[in-house]
Motif scaffolding. Structure first.
Motif, PDB file in Angstrom:
ATOM      1  N   LEU A  59       0.790  -1.227   0.000  1.00 38.60           N
ATOM      2  CA  LEU A  59       0.000   0.000   0.000  1.00 38.60           C
ATOM      3  C   LEU A  59       0.827   1.285   0.000  1.00 38.60           C
ATOM      4  N   LEU A  60       2.138   1.174  -0.058  1.00 41.67           N
ATOM      5  CA  LEU A  60       2.996   2.351  -0.145  1.00 41.67           C
ATOM      6  C   LEU A  60       2.903   2.953  -1.546  1.00 41.67           C
ATOM      7  N   ARG A  61       2.797   4.276  -1.635  1.00 35.73           N
ATOM      8  CA  ARG A  61       2.829   4.949  -2.937  1.00 35.73           C
ATOM      9  C   ARG A  61       4.281   5.239  -3.269  1.00 35.73           C
ATOM     10  N   SER A 105       3.906   6.962 -11.007  1.00 31.39           N
ATOM     11  CA  SER A 105       3.465   6.906  -9.624  1.00 31.39           C
ATOM     12  C   SER A 105       2.478   5.754  -9.485  1.00 31.39           C
ATOM     13  N   ARG A 107       0.719   2.682  -6.399  1.00 27.60           N
ATOM     14  CA  ARG A 107       0.626   2.126  -5.045  1.00 27.60           C
ATOM     15  C   ARG A 107       0.996   0.642  -5.122  1.00 27.60           C
TER      16      ARG A 107
END
Length: 136
Positions: A59-61, A105, A107
């Motif tokens: 879940l890190l962007r 970019s 997630r």
């Protein structure tokens, strides 16, 4: 007319400075003579990747910017960039579809955990499909 055995030399240019010679043997009757040369271009090269996190966690962007990449020749641009996450086991998921923008970019999916030892891979592709894979 019968030529018996005829040899024709073809020259292939690899990158801007290297050449490879190829010899083709022909036998029989020749009605037309074909001269040809083949130019082989290098895949995209010379760039760097900037990434907001080198350890992708669920879940890190992450933001990745690919700068300085150049095609093997100007007419092979624009380059296309995509971002994929790959595990040691070979699981992979495209995070950012091919785009002419070098800024990506995405997630990290929840299904990729640190135990999978995931790696971010940027693929840079030129107009003829020549590609380079760089790890972020």
């Amino acid at each position: 007319s019968s030529l018996g055995s005829r040899r024709q030399l073809l020259q292939t240019t690899v990158a801007p400075t290297a050449t490879t010679n190829v010899t083709a043997n022909f036998s029989g009757t020749a009605q037309n003579v074909l001269d040809t040369s083949v130019t082989v271009f290098s895949p995209p090269s010379g760039g760097v990747l900037e990434v907001t996190s080198r350890a992708p966690t669920p879940l890190l962007r992450v933001n990745v910017t690919a700068t300085g990449w150049v095609a093997g020749a100007p007419h092979l641009e624009p380059l296309m960039y995509s971002l994929t996450i790959v595990t040691e086991e070979g699981l992979e998921k495209v995070l950012s579809a091919p785009s002419p923008s070098p800024v990506m970019s995405a997630r990290i999916p929840a299904t990729f955990t640190p135990l999978d030892n995931p790696t971010l891979v940027v693929t840079i592709v030129d107009r003829l499909g020549g590609d380079t894979h760089a790890t972020a």
